[in-house]
Design an enzyme around this catalytic site. Sequence first.
Site, PDB file in Angstrom:
ATOM      1  NE  ARG A  41      -4.053  -1.768   2.396  1.00  0.00           N
ATOM      2  CZ  ARG A  41      -5.097  -1.720   3.213  1.00  0.00           C
ATOM      3  NH1 ARG A  41      -5.258  -0.677   4.000  1.00  0.00           N
ATOM      4  NH2 ARG A  41      -5.970  -2.700   3.264  1.00  0.00           N
ATOM      5  CG  HIS A  87      -5.968  -2.124  -5.536  1.00  0.00           C
ATOM      6  ND1 HIS A  87      -4.675  -2.286  -5.092  1.00  0.00           N
ATOM      7  CD2 HIS A  87      -6.522  -1.206  -4.700  1.00  0.00           C
ATOM      8  CE1 HIS A  87      -4.444  -1.505  -4.062  1.00  0.00           C
ATOM      9  NE2 HIS A  87      -5.563  -0.829  -3.797  1.00  0.00           N
ATOM     10  CE1 TYR A 130     -22.796  12.936 -12.791  1.00  0.00           C
ATOM     11  CE2 TYR A 130     -21.687  13.044 -10.671  1.00  0.00           C
ATOM     12  CZ  TYR A 130     -22.854  12.915 -11.418  1.00  0.00           C
ATOM     13  OH  TYR A 130     -24.057  12.793 -10.777  1.00  0.00           O
TER      14      TYR A 130
END
Length: 846
Positions: A41, A87, A130
Amino acid sequence: MARGTKTPPPEDFEETIIDVDVSEEMRGSFLEYAYSVIYSRAIPDARDGLKPVQRRILFQMQEMGLRPDRAHVKCGRVVGDVMGKLHPHGDGAIYDTLVRMAQSWAMRVPLVDGHGNFGSLDAGPAAYRYTECRMAEPATLLTASLDENVVDMVSNYDGQFSQPEVLPAAFPNVLVNGSSGIAVGMATNMAPHNLGEVIEATRHLIANPDATLDDLMRFVPGPDLPGGGRIVGLDGIRDAYETGRGAFKTRATARIENITARRKGIVITELPYMVGPERVRERIVDLVKAKKLAGVADVVDYTDRNTSLRLVIELKSGFVPEAVLEELYRLTPLEDSFSINNVALVDGQPRTLGLKELLEVFISHRLDVVRRRSEFRRTKAADRLHLVDGLLVALLDIDEVIAVIRSSDDATAARDRLMEIFDLSEVQARYILDTPLRRLTKYDRLELDKEAEDLRRTIDELTALLEDETLLRQAISEELAEVAAAHATPRRTVLLEDAGTPRTATRGVPATALEIADDPCQVMLSSTGLLARTAGDEPLVSAAKRAKHDLVVSSVPATARGEIGAVTTAGRLIRLSVLDLPALPPSASPTLAGGAPVKEFVELEPDERVLCLATLDADSPGLALGTAHGVVKRVAPDHPSNKDSWEVIRLDDGDRVVGAVQLRTGEEDLVFVSSDAQLLRFSAGVVRPQGRSGGGVAGIKLGPGAHVIFFGAVPPGRDATAVTVAGSSSALPGTQAGTVKVTPYSEYPAKGRATGGVRCHRFLKGEDTLLLAWVGLAPARAAAASGVPIDLPTEPGRRDGSGTPAPQPIASVGPYLAEGTPGESSGDAGAPPPEDGVLPLDDEEN
């Protein structure tokens, strides 16, 4: 069975309880968790400079074909594919990472080309449904040659797909874009750098493996932050490059500008790394409200999508901009600290690396990538050459090959007979059988010969490259040069050894005074309606010698933090703060700032204008006023302290003030000049001072149809002159030059107040009025409406004589101050400054 009752265990059930040491279990579980956070990570790999989620995003975008020459796709598609295949974490973390790789203020070289609202330093992005994205051009350099076995592939979290362990990385991304992350027991914070500088340092290290840190810092002098700004102090940077740990301060790029004619402001065009303008604005507002920051009037953010960063901090009058800026650096995020902690994974282990170590890790990785790529390409070329050689053998005796194939029972038999007769391998025989007959023409044979030659040359070159470490390193250096040529940009961040300005002294008091000192100065009004003040106690004469345009019609002594008054034609006196007026720079300054229009400081009616400046000192002799109807008044120095403007004379209907002057001694000569060319002079001592509500007394007796065109004062015992300009009353104002006459003031005898005076100009044919008159200290100087000087006659005229033609219309007249004239300088303590004078208020030098 009733709800809530337990089901008894079966008779053959054997209960097993295992005793576990809680401390050992917690230790083991925590270590597994810490290991996962560090390696999966938070900590980037030193080879490609990417964390696992960043690597998976770029790899999946390449797999989806989202190259820079393709259309953008919804970010939701990328997030979904990355989460579903590679992931195993939340979509929010994936999208946040994708957004950051598209933000030009976060990445020195953005890796994602975003389309839509990807946020700002102060606001988050739109939802991934969007926005759209695709790979940026530099990202293709990180994923290039993945299909050529350049890196090891590992399984994904469920073993269904494979992903690269590390990306090939054609440039040192770990330094170029930096990284930050918090793991368990460790953290990383790496600063971005300039791509061109890092590549130059890498190439130097490739050619000179024994290069020192000083050698590398000639190419990489310091970080290059995406938002620009300034780095102050380089000692911490060298420490970071040497040990992997260090710190430096970043400052906003600021300049001081005139926001309005009355105020200055600090304009911020670049901010420290990852500091947004809204954060700065809110901090300044909080400090002002808490009274911990003085001098700031307003903060306005003019930044938008079409304009680069522009944060304007408007300052209050009376504060030194440089000192306020130092306080802003000290108290707000305009100055920020960046702590470097170069922690990255090397061979699976977190290490703290300096500049040279980071470059060496990248070079080692790149050597391995290019070696594996060369081996892959050589193997592929050898395999192709093997097929081409077999096909050429078949073409040498194509008839027999066809006969063998036709006489064979099946494809297997044909393959075996071809291998036996022509001594071919199984691969070659199969390829011949699969080749269409159209490929067996004479022309194709020529092409095959050329292809075989090219393949042998390629194999030789790749073999030489693999066998010679020098050639391998040279190839890497040349590839880096190509990357720099295509993608390097100029440095954005300025590096400074120190701040270059006075630092803050103890107890929070700036070394530079925060407020402007209350020094003596002169405040001036020009003929073109400009106001200004001298800087400090600079003499009026010294300022006047720096330009040749415009005249000063009034000047009064004051202090920088004091107040003065402005007298208007409506008989009003308006209070002005001297601090609000622009200060002319000292005479040693290479430029002249100039004055500002009167309307910037006072509100006037359409037909009202400022005549003169007045001191508000209660010990002064007061003002002297003259009206168009011939009234004179001395105003007692009784100024209200609770008003910004007040009347200083009661005017009759239709009357107006035509002249006003600040008296210095009370013994000056008061002078009237009427439109019918009558001049009257008398002592100011014969006029009794009146209060503000008084209407004055008779000053000059006017003839039928005449009115006063000039009123002024002349100090006793001084060399003075009278200038008159005659013309026709039927002409439009400002269109006729008329005739001008200059007469010594001593030619006019003094007469009593309220008399008609003496003639001062004889009219020629076509003249019936005085267009302009002025009486004051000699020598006189004239100017046009634009402020351009006009030559006056050098020969003195007779008291009642006529004038000579003027070269152009004259708009104003004033005295010409000469260096060394007694009493003309505000620095002359032996005599008071003059009420009138010549002073440049524009930026042309004499």
